[in-house]
Design a protein around this motif. Structure first.
Motif, PDB file in Angstrom:
ATOM      1  N   ASN A 184      34.992   0.684 -36.517  1.00 44.33           N
ATOM      2  CA  ASN A 184      33.637   0.604 -37.059  1.00 44.33           C
ATOM      3  C   ASN A 184      32.757  -0.374 -36.300  1.00 44.33           C
ATOM      4  O   ASN A 184      31.604  -0.577 -36.665  1.00 44.33           O
ATOM      5  CB  ASN A 184      33.677   0.214 -38.545  1.00 44.33           C
ATOM      6  N   ASN A 185      33.289  -0.996 -35.273  1.00 42.60           N
ATOM      7  CA  ASN A 185      32.541  -1.948 -34.461  1.00 42.60           C
ATOM      8  C   ASN A 185      31.971  -1.200 -33.249  1.00 42.60           C
ATOM      9  O   ASN A 185      32.725  -0.810 -32.356  1.00 42.60           O
ATOM     10  CB  ASN A 185      33.453  -3.084 -34.004  1.00 42.60           C
ATOM     11  N   PRO A 186      30.652  -1.003 -33.176  1.00 43.45           N
ATOM     12  CA  PRO A 186      30.079  -0.249 -32.054  1.00 43.45           C
ATOM     13  C   PRO A 186      30.234  -0.959 -30.712  1.00 43.45           C
ATOM     14  O   PRO A 186      30.088  -0.327 -29.664  1.00 43.45           O
ATOM     15  CB  PRO A 186      28.606  -0.100 -32.432  1.00 43.45           C
ATOM     16  N   ASN A 187      30.550  -2.235 -30.716  1.00 46.31           N
ATOM     17  CA  ASN A 187      30.710  -3.004 -29.480  1.00 46.31           C
ATOM     18  C   ASN A 187      32.163  -3.188 -29.072  1.00 46.31           C
ATOM     19  O   ASN A 187      32.464  -3.971 -28.173  1.00 46.31           O
ATOM     20  CB  ASN A 187      30.045  -4.379 -29.625  1.00 46.31           C
ATOM     21  N   TRP A 188      33.088  -2.516 -29.724  1.00 48.62           N
ATOM     22  CA  TRP A 188      34.516  -2.678 -29.465  1.00 48.62           C
ATOM     23  C   TRP A 188      34.849  -2.465 -27.988  1.00 48.62           C
ATOM     24  O   TRP A 188      35.385  -3.341 -27.323  1.00 48.62           O
ATOM     25  CB  TRP A 188      35.314  -1.724 -30.353  1.00 48.62           C
ATOM     26  N   LYS A 189      34.521  -1.286 -27.469  1.00 51.39           N
ATOM     27  CA  LYS A 189      34.869  -0.950 -26.086  1.00 51.39           C
ATOM     28  C   LYS A 189      34.126  -1.846 -25.099  1.00 51.39           C
ATOM     29  O   LYS A 189      34.715  -2.319 -24.118  1.00 51.39           O
ATOM     30  CB  LYS A 189      34.549   0.518 -25.812  1.00 51.39           C
ATOM     31  N   LYS A 190      32.867  -2.111 -25.363  1.00 52.99           N
ATOM     32  CA  LYS A 190      32.070  -2.974 -24.473  1.00 52.99           C
ATOM     33  C   LYS A 190      32.702  -4.359 -24.389  1.00 52.99           C
ATOM     34  O   LYS A 190      32.842  -4.937 -23.306  1.00 52.99           O
ATOM     35  CB  LYS A 190      30.638  -3.063 -24.997  1.00 52.99           C
ATOM     36  N   THR A 191      33.112  -4.900 -25.525  1.00 56.22           N
ATOM     37  CA  THR A 191      33.735  -6.224 -25.541  1.00 56.22           C
ATOM     38  C   THR A 191      35.098  -6.198 -24.855  1.00 56.22           C
ATOM     39  O   THR A 191      35.439  -7.130 -24.113  1.00 56.22           O
ATOM     40  CB  THR A 191      33.863  -6.736 -26.993  1.00 56.22           C
ATOM     41  N   LEU A 192      35.886  -5.146 -25.064  1.00 56.28           N
ATOM     42  CA  LEU A 192      37.165  -5.023 -24.357  1.00 56.28           C
ATOM     43  C   LEU A 192      36.943  -5.000 -22.844  1.00 56.28           C
ATOM     44  O   LEU A 192      37.669  -5.658 -22.098  1.00 56.28           O
ATOM     45  CB  LEU A 192      37.884  -3.735 -24.770  1.00 56.28           C
ATOM     46  N   GLU A 193      35.939  -4.268 -22.406  1.00 54.39           N
ATOM     47  CA  GLU A 193      35.632  -4.205 -20.975  1.00 54.39           C
ATOM     48  C   GLU A 193      35.192  -5.579 -20.439  1.00 54.39           C
ATOM     49  O   GLU A 193      35.553  -5.965 -19.328  1.00 54.39           O
ATOM     50  CB  GLU A 193      34.554  -3.150 -20.693  1.00 54.39           C
ATOM     51  N   GLU A 194      34.425  -6.327 -21.234  1.00 53.65           N
ATOM     52  CA  GLU A 194      34.007  -7.671 -20.834  1.00 53.65           C
ATOM     53  C   GLU A 194      35.224  -8.587 -20.705  1.00 53.65           C
ATOM     54  O   GLU A 194      35.297  -9.401 -19.772  1.00 53.65           O
ATOM     55  CB  GLU A 194      33.011  -8.248 -21.849  1.00 53.65           C
ATOM     56  N   ILE A 195      36.151  -8.472 -21.618  1.00 53.00           N
ATOM     57  CA  ILE A 195      37.375  -9.269 -21.560  1.00 53.00           C
ATOM     58  C   ILE A 195      38.167  -8.920 -20.300  1.00 53.00           C
ATOM     59  O   ILE A 195      38.646  -9.797 -19.579  1.00 53.00           O
ATOM     60  CB  ILE A 195      38.230  -9.059 -22.836  1.00 53.00           C
ATOM     61  N   ILE A 196      38.286  -7.635 -20.007  1.00 57.27           N
ATOM     62  CA  ILE A 196      39.008  -7.185 -18.812  1.00 57.27           C
ATOM     63  C   ILE A 196      38.330  -7.674 -17.544  1.00 57.27           C
ATOM     64  O   ILE A 196      38.999  -8.107 -16.595  1.00 57.27           O
ATOM     65  CB  ILE A 196      39.139  -5.647 -18.821  1.00 57.27           C
ATOM     66  N   LEU A 197      37.001  -7.605 -17.499  1.00 62.44           N
ATOM     67  CA  LEU A 197      36.272  -8.033 -16.299  1.00 62.44           C
ATOM     68  C   LEU A 197      36.513  -9.492 -15.940  1.00 62.44           C
ATOM     69  O   LEU A 197      36.453  -9.864 -14.777  1.00 62.44           O
ATOM     70  CB  LEU A 197      34.773  -7.800 -16.466  1.00 62.44           C
ATOM     71  N   LEU A 198      36.810 -10.324 -16.931  1.00 62.64           N
ATOM     72  CA  LEU A 198      37.081 -11.735 -16.665  1.00 62.64           C
ATOM     73  C   LEU A 198      38.404 -11.922 -15.923  1.00 62.64           C
ATOM     74  O   LEU A 198      38.659 -13.008 -15.398  1.00 62.64           O
ATOM     75  CB  LEU A 198      37.093 -12.527 -17.977  1.00 62.64           C
ATOM     76  N   SER A 199      39.221 -10.886 -15.866  1.00 62.32           N
ATOM     77  CA  SER A 199      40.498 -10.967 -15.147  1.00 62.32           C
ATOM     78  C   SER A 199      40.324 -10.886 -13.637  1.00 62.32           C
ATOM     79  O   SER A 199      41.204 -11.252 -12.889  1.00 62.32           O
ATOM     80  CB  SER A 199      41.439  -9.846 -15.583  1.00 62.32           C
ATOM     81  N   ASN A 200      39.192 -10.379 -13.193  1.00 58.44           N
ATOM     82  CA  ASN A 200      38.970 -10.203 -11.752  1.00 58.44           C
ATOM     83  C   ASN A 200      38.488 -11.450 -11.090  1.00 58.44           C
ATOM     84  O   ASN A 200      37.874 -12.293 -11.517  1.00 58.44           O
ATOM     85  CB  ASN A 200      37.988  -9.066 -11.501  1.00 58.44           C
TER      86      ASN A 200
END
Length: 147
Positions: free
Chosen positions: A131-147
């Motif tokens: 129900n969180n419309p930002n779920w995927k966007k936030t997951l992608e932001e978390i992943i991007l910090l790995s680079n």
């Protein structure tokens, strides 16, 4: 007097029944067993893949990313699905694996993009709608910090 008492009891019963149904179908992030045990020393990996593609990317999270992920889960809520199969449009697949050196894997969350999650050994194996419309966007932001 008796009629008004019966009416009040009847209304209270209906409200209580509605609240029970609501609390069954709406699952908050803190109801997911194991989320509160996530610490910055946990070993957290996010695996990202695409539906139909065999290779996947794996991201090991640092302490900051772990806190971001824990916050995302705790601040999200989900809706139970009674069906065993779900329809989805998003082709991005994520697997969040959380483990400790002593306890081994203790939380495994499979995500279908911004639409569904499934947690092994919880919620009778059923999918939960995100129900969180930002779920995927936030997951992608978390992943991007790995680079």
């Amino acid at each position: 007097m008796k009629k008004s008492f019966k009416l009040i009891v009847g209304i209270a019963t209906v409200i209580l029944f509605c609240l029970m149904i609501y609390s069954y179908f709406i699952v908050s992030g803190d109801e997911i067993i194991g989320v509160s045990n996530i610490t910055t020393t946990s070993n957290v990996v996010i695996r990202k893949s695409y539906l139909g593609v065999t290779n996947e990317q794996e991201y090991l999270l640092n302490a900051n990313q772990i806190e971001m992920l824990k916050t995302l889960i705790l601040q999200s809520d989900f809706t139970r699905n009674l069906s065993t199969a779900v329809r989805f449009n998003d082709k991005d697949m994520y697997t969040i694996i959380i483990k400790d050196s002593e306890a081994n894997v203790w939380l495994n969350i499979d995500c279908i993009g911004n639409e569904w999650i499934s947690i092994a050994n919880q919620f009778n194996g059923k999918h939960l709608r995100i129900n969180n419309p930002n779920w995927k966007k936030t997951l992608e932001e978390i992943i991007l910090l790995s680079n």
